[in-house]
Design a protein around this motif. Sequence first.
Motif, mmCIF file in Angstrom:
data_model
loop_
_atom_site.group_PDB
_atom_site.id
_atom_site.type_symbol
_atom_site.label_atom_id
_atom_site.label_comp_id
_atom_site.label_asym_id
_atom_site.label_seq_id
_atom_site.Cartn_x
_atom_site.Cartn_y
_atom_site.Cartn_z
ATOM 1 N N PRO A 21 0.825 -1.213 0.000
ATOM 2 C CA PRO A 21 0.000 0.000 0.000
ATOM 3 C C PRO A 21 0.854 1.256 0.000
ATOM 4 O O PRO A 21 0.956 1.945 1.014
ATOM 5 N N THR A 22 1.436 1.543 -1.125
ATOM 6 C CA THR A 22 2.246 2.756 -1.220
ATOM 7 C C THR A 22 1.339 3.969 -1.358
ATOM 8 O O THR A 22 0.169 3.836 -1.702
ATOM 9 N N ARG A 23 1.920 5.117 -1.095
ATOM 10 C CA ARG A 23 1.156 6.359 -1.192
ATOM 11 C C ARG A 23 0.514 6.490 -2.573
ATOM 12 O O ARG A 23 -0.674 6.780 -2.703
ATOM 13 N N GLN A 24 1.289 6.196 -3.608
ATOM 14 C CA GLN A 24 0.783 6.348 -4.971
ATOM 15 C C GLN A 24 -0.365 5.381 -5.269
ATOM 16 O O GLN A 24 -1.414 5.780 -5.792
ATOM 17 N N ARG A 25 -0.165 4.122 -4.924
ATOM 18 C CA ARG A 25 -1.207 3.147 -5.216
ATOM 19 C C ARG A 25 -2.477 3.454 -4.449
ATOM 20 O O ARG A 25 -3.588 3.311 -4.971
ATOM 21 N N LEU A 26 -2.318 3.891 -3.206
ATOM 22 C CA LEU A 26 -3.509 4.200 -2.426
ATOM 23 C C LEU A 26 -4.251 5.395 -3.010
ATOM 24 O O LEU A 26 -5.477 5.377 -3.129
ATOM 25 N N ALA A 27 -3.495 6.399 -3.386
ATOM 26 C CA ALA A 27 -4.135 7.587 -3.956
ATOM 27 C C ALA A 27 -4.883 7.221 -5.237
ATOM 28 O O ALA A 27 -6.029 7.628 -5.442
ATOM 29 N N LEU A 28 -4.248 6.425 -6.079
ATOM 30 C CA LEU A 28 -4.900 6.033 -7.328
ATOM 31 C C LEU A 28 -6.117 5.159 -7.051
ATOM 32 O O LEU A 28 -7.157 5.300 -7.694
ATOM 33 N N ALA A 29 -5.983 4.279 -6.092
ATOM 34 C CA ALA A 29 -7.114 3.416 -5.742
ATOM 35 C C ALA A 29 -8.290 4.259 -5.264
ATOM 36 O O ALA A 29 -9.440 3.987 -5.591
ATOM 37 N N ARG A 30 -8.008 5.283 -4.499
ATOM 38 C CA ARG A 30 -9.093 6.156 -4.048
ATOM 39 C C ARG A 30 -9.757 6.836 -5.227
ATOM 40 O O ARG A 30 -10.980 6.864 -5.331
ATOM 41 N N LEU A 31 -8.931 7.377 -6.113
ATOM 42 C CA LEU A 31 -9.496 8.036 -7.288
ATOM 43 C C LEU A 31 -10.352 7.064 -8.097
ATOM 44 O O LEU A 31 -11.417 7.414 -8.603
ATOM 45 N N HIS A 46 -3.885 10.102 -14.576
ATOM 46 C CA HIS A 46 -2.695 10.877 -14.237
ATOM 47 C C HIS A 46 -3.060 12.354 -14.096
ATOM 48 O O HIS A 46 -2.618 13.028 -13.158
ATOM 49 N N GLY A 47 -3.899 12.820 -15.010
ATOM 50 C CA GLY A 47 -4.340 14.210 -14.948
ATOM 51 C C GLY A 47 -5.111 14.500 -13.665
ATOM 52 O O GLY A 47 -4.903 15.525 -13.016
ATOM 53 N N GLU A 48 -5.974 13.580 -13.292
ATOM 54 C CA GLU A 48 -6.746 13.749 -12.053
ATOM 55 C C GLU A 48 -5.843 13.826 -10.844
ATOM 56 O O GLU A 48 -6.032 14.645 -9.952
ATOM 57 N N ALA A 49 -4.896 12.917 -10.815
ATOM 58 C CA ALA A 49 -3.966 12.900 -9.688
ATOM 59 C C ALA A 49 -3.252 14.240 -9.605
ATOM 60 O O ALA A 49 -3.156 14.842 -8.536
ATOM 61 N N VAL A 56 2.318 11.747 -8.787
ATOM 62 C CA VAL A 56 2.509 10.384 -9.289
ATOM 63 C C VAL A 56 3.006 10.506 -10.721
ATOM 64 O O VAL A 56 2.494 11.326 -11.478
ATOM 65 N N SER A 57 3.964 9.710 -11.059
ATOM 66 C CA SER A 57 4.438 9.765 -12.439
ATOM 67 C C SER A 57 3.520 8.937 -13.325
ATOM 68 O O SER A 57 2.844 8.017 -12.877
#
Lengths: 139, 139
Positions: A21-31, A46-49, A56-57
Motif C-alpha cells: 500500500p504505497t502512497r501512490q497506489r492508495l491515492a490512485l485506488a481512491r481516485l 494521471h491528470g486527475e492525480a 505520481v508519475s
Amino acid sequence: MTQTRPYSDAIERVKHAGLRPTRQRLALARLLFQGRDRHVTAEQLHGEAKSEEIPVSLATVYNALHQFTRAGLLREVVVEPGRSYFDTNVDDHHHFYFEDSGQLQDIPGEEVRLARLPEPPSGTRVDRVDVIIRVRENG
Amino acid sequence: MTQTRPYSDAIERVKHAGLRPTRQRLALARLLFQGRDRHVTAEQLHGEAKSEEIPVSLATVYNALHQFTRAGLLREVVVEPGRSYFDTNVDDHHHFYFEDSGQLQDIPGEEVRLARLPEPPSGTRVDRVDVIIRVRENG
DNA sequence: GTGATTGCAAATCTTTTGCACTAAA
DNA sequence: TTTAGTGCAAAAGATTTGCAATCAC
C-alpha cells in the motif's frame, strides 16, 4: 445498481491484491474506487492525480493500472486502437461505445443475452466474452 | 464457407470503391482479396508487399487500409491496445481472439445468437455489435 | 537493511502528417 | 493539365523500459 464503495476500501483493496500500500497506489485506488464505476485512461487518471496535488508519475499510473487489472480490481477495455480504457466495474457486463465521443457506457450483464455461443477451439478455454455495441449519433 | 475471390476482382473492387486504381492499391487489393479471408495488420501487409517485390510505403499501406475500410471492403477489428487488425470478411460475424498468440479467428454470424440486446441510448443508432470471445490455451 | 516501488528520461511501437514529387484521368 | 495519390522523413501518441533514488516492511 450504481454501487458506491466506501473511501476506506482503497487500502483494503490494494492490500488484498497483494500489493504494497504505497502512497501512490492508495491515492490512485481512491481516485478509481471511491465513487461510482468509471472508465479511465492512464492519461486521464494521471491528470486527475495531478489536479488533486497527488504527485505520481505517468509510468507509475501505468504500472498501477496493470497491477490492479492483474489483481482483478480493474478490467481493460479495448475499443479503439491506441488507447486503453480501464473499467472499475469487473462484474459480468458489456459496453456501449459512442464512436463520436469516444465514451464508454456499461451495459449490465443481464441486458444482453447470448443465446448461442460456439465452443471454444479445442485446447482453449474462454477467458471472457466482450460485447461492444458501437453507436453513433443520429445524423 | 471459405470463399475464394477471383484475382481479377481486385481492380473491380478498387474502382467500385471510388478509388483510383493505382499500382499500389491494386497490389494491396490483390494481396488482401485474392485468397481466403484474412486478418492483417498494416505492418504485416507492408511486409508481404515488400517480400513480393511490390514497392509500397508503409504510409500508403495505412492510407489504403483506411480507404478500403471506409469503402466497406474491410472491417477494422480492435482487440488489443496499440494494434489494429483489418478483416477482409465484412459479413456479419464475430471473433475468437487467442490471447496467447494474438491471432484472430472468424466466427460465422449464425454461430452467435444475441437473444436480447438493450436499446441504443436515445439519439443514437447502432453502428455494429462486436462479439469477441477471448480464449487462452488450457494451462 | 533489503527488496519492492517510484520517477524520470529515453526508447519503442504504431499510426499520422506535411509536403514535394509522381501518376492517373 | 489538374488533381489525386505516393513516399519519405518527421511528428505524434501511447506505452514500456532501464536504472538510480526512495520507500515499505
